[in-house]
Design an enzyme around this catalytic site. Structure first.
Site, short mmCIF file in Angstrom:
data_model
loop_
_atom_site.label_atom_id
_atom_site.label_comp_id
_atom_site.label_asym_id
_atom_site.label_seq_id
_atom_site.Cartn_x
_atom_site.Cartn_y
_atom_site.Cartn_z
N TYR A 44 -21.89 -0.48 -54.86
CA TYR A 44 -20.84 0.06 -54.01
C TYR A 44 -19.98 -1.05 -53.41
O TYR A 44 -20.38 -2.20 -53.32
CB TYR A 44 -21.44 0.89 -52.87
CG TYR A 44 -22.21 0.03 -51.88
CD1 TYR A 44 -21.57 -0.53 -50.78
CD2 TYR A 44 -23.55 -0.25 -52.08
CE1 TYR A 44 -22.26 -1.36 -49.91
CE2 TYR A 44 -24.25 -1.06 -51.22
CZ TYR A 44 -23.59 -1.62 -50.13
OH TYR A 44 -24.28 -2.44 -49.28
N ILE A 102 -25.35 6.87 -44.37
CA ILE A 102 -24.44 7.70 -43.58
C ILE A 102 -24.26 9.08 -44.23
O ILE A 102 -24.38 9.24 -45.45
CB ILE A 102 -23.07 7.02 -43.38
CG1 ILE A 102 -22.40 6.68 -44.70
CG2 ILE A 102 -23.20 5.80 -42.48
CD1 ILE A 102 -21.00 6.12 -44.57
N TYR A 127 -19.96 6.05 -39.08
CA TYR A 127 -20.63 5.41 -37.94
C TYR A 127 -20.10 5.88 -36.59
O TYR A 127 -20.53 5.40 -35.55
CB TYR A 127 -20.50 3.88 -38.05
CG TYR A 127 -21.19 3.35 -39.28
CD1 TYR A 127 -22.57 3.38 -39.40
CD2 TYR A 127 -20.46 2.82 -40.34
CE1 TYR A 127 -23.22 2.91 -40.53
CE2 TYR A 127 -21.10 2.34 -41.48
CZ TYR A 127 -22.46 2.39 -41.56
OH TYR A 127 -23.09 1.93 -42.69
N PHE A 178 -15.70 -4.40 -45.96
CA PHE A 178 -16.69 -4.74 -44.93
C PHE A 178 -18.09 -4.82 -45.50
O PHE A 178 -18.99 -5.36 -44.86
CB PHE A 178 -16.64 -3.77 -43.74
CG PHE A 178 -17.12 -2.38 -44.07
CD1 PHE A 178 -18.46 -2.05 -43.94
CD2 PHE A 178 -16.23 -1.42 -44.49
CE1 PHE A 178 -18.90 -0.78 -44.26
CE2 PHE A 178 -16.67 -0.14 -44.80
CZ PHE A 178 -18.01 0.18 -44.68
N ASP A 179 -18.29 -4.33 -46.72
CA ASP A 179 -19.63 -4.41 -47.32
C ASP A 179 -19.52 -4.14 -48.82
O ASP A 179 -18.72 -3.31 -49.25
CB ASP A 179 -20.55 -3.37 -46.67
CG ASP A 179 -22.02 -3.64 -46.93
OD1 ASP A 179 -22.35 -4.70 -47.51
OD2 ASP A 179 -22.85 -2.79 -46.58
N PHE A 195 -15.27 4.21 -49.78
CA PHE A 195 -16.29 3.61 -50.64
C PHE A 195 -15.99 3.92 -52.09
O PHE A 195 -15.54 5.02 -52.42
CB PHE A 195 -17.69 4.17 -50.34
CG PHE A 195 -18.31 3.63 -49.09
CD1 PHE A 195 -19.01 2.43 -49.12
CD2 PHE A 195 -18.19 4.31 -47.90
CE1 PHE A 195 -19.58 1.93 -47.96
CE2 PHE A 195 -18.76 3.81 -46.74
CZ PHE A 195 -19.46 2.61 -46.77
#
Length: 189
Positions: free
Chosen positions: A71, A105, A131, A85-86, A148
């Site tokens: 991802y 999530i 979040y 961010f990830d 995502f």
């Protein structure tokens, strides 16, 4: 999204259209832009927007199935993709998760249902499904909409079942333990 770089859609008069793209990348990029446009044209995003990029093969995943996922996550900023961010795309480890176990999530739990092995999907997730007001310190500001791109690399079905060819789809006889969230993944938050 159709195989071989085709997409089909209906216009306002329910007229069916097909588009063929010169490459898989062009088809995927177009599909992402369609999803972003859907998000920008909705007055308030109150559920997860999903757009298939590649369909994958086999049975659609359901709650209880164990997945290994690659991802990338972006912040949704200025009506489009903001900063990453990830991501685990260039790392050795895939994210392991059991769909429906609450380890990721809510937007992932919802947005990945029905995906197939090898499938890629684009998800735009409102804050309430991500979040929320707390965010993630240093990474995700409070009340952030997230984007995502997820790809299912491996699937282990929760229930033992055999395909039409009589071969067992499951790889093990006993259910695997829940995956342990990694310290660098967002699943531990």
């Amino acid at each position: 999204v159709q195989p071989n770089n085709y997409s089909t859609f209906y216009d306002d008069q329910r007229q069916n259209w097909s588009i063929m793209f010169e490459s898989e990348k062009a088809a995927v990029d177009f599909s992402k832009q369609v999803c972003i446009a859907k998000c920008n044209s909705s007055p308030a995003l109150d559920s997860v927007l999903c757009q298939d990029l590649l369909l994958g093969e086999g049975q659609g995943v359901e709650g209880g199935d164990s997945l290994e996922v690659a991802y990338t996550g972006w912040l949704f900023q200025n009506n489009g993709l903001g900063q990453v961010f990830d991501s685990n795309v260039n790392k050795d480890k895939l994210l392991r998760l059991k769909l429906g176990s609450g380890k990721v999530i809510k937007g992932w739990e919802e947005g990945m249902l029905g995906m197939k092995k090898g499938g890629r999907r684009f998800l735009i997730i409102p804050p309430a499904w991500a979040y929320g007001a707390q965010g993630v310190a240093g990474r995700v500001p409070p009340d952030s909409t997230l984007v995502f791109e997820v790809e299912i690399r491996r699937v282990k079905l929760a229930k033992e079942c055999s395909g039409s060819d009589g071969l067992s789809v499951s790889s093990r006889d006993s259910p695997a333990p829940s995956p342990v969230p990694s310290s660098d993944g967002f699943s531990s938050d």
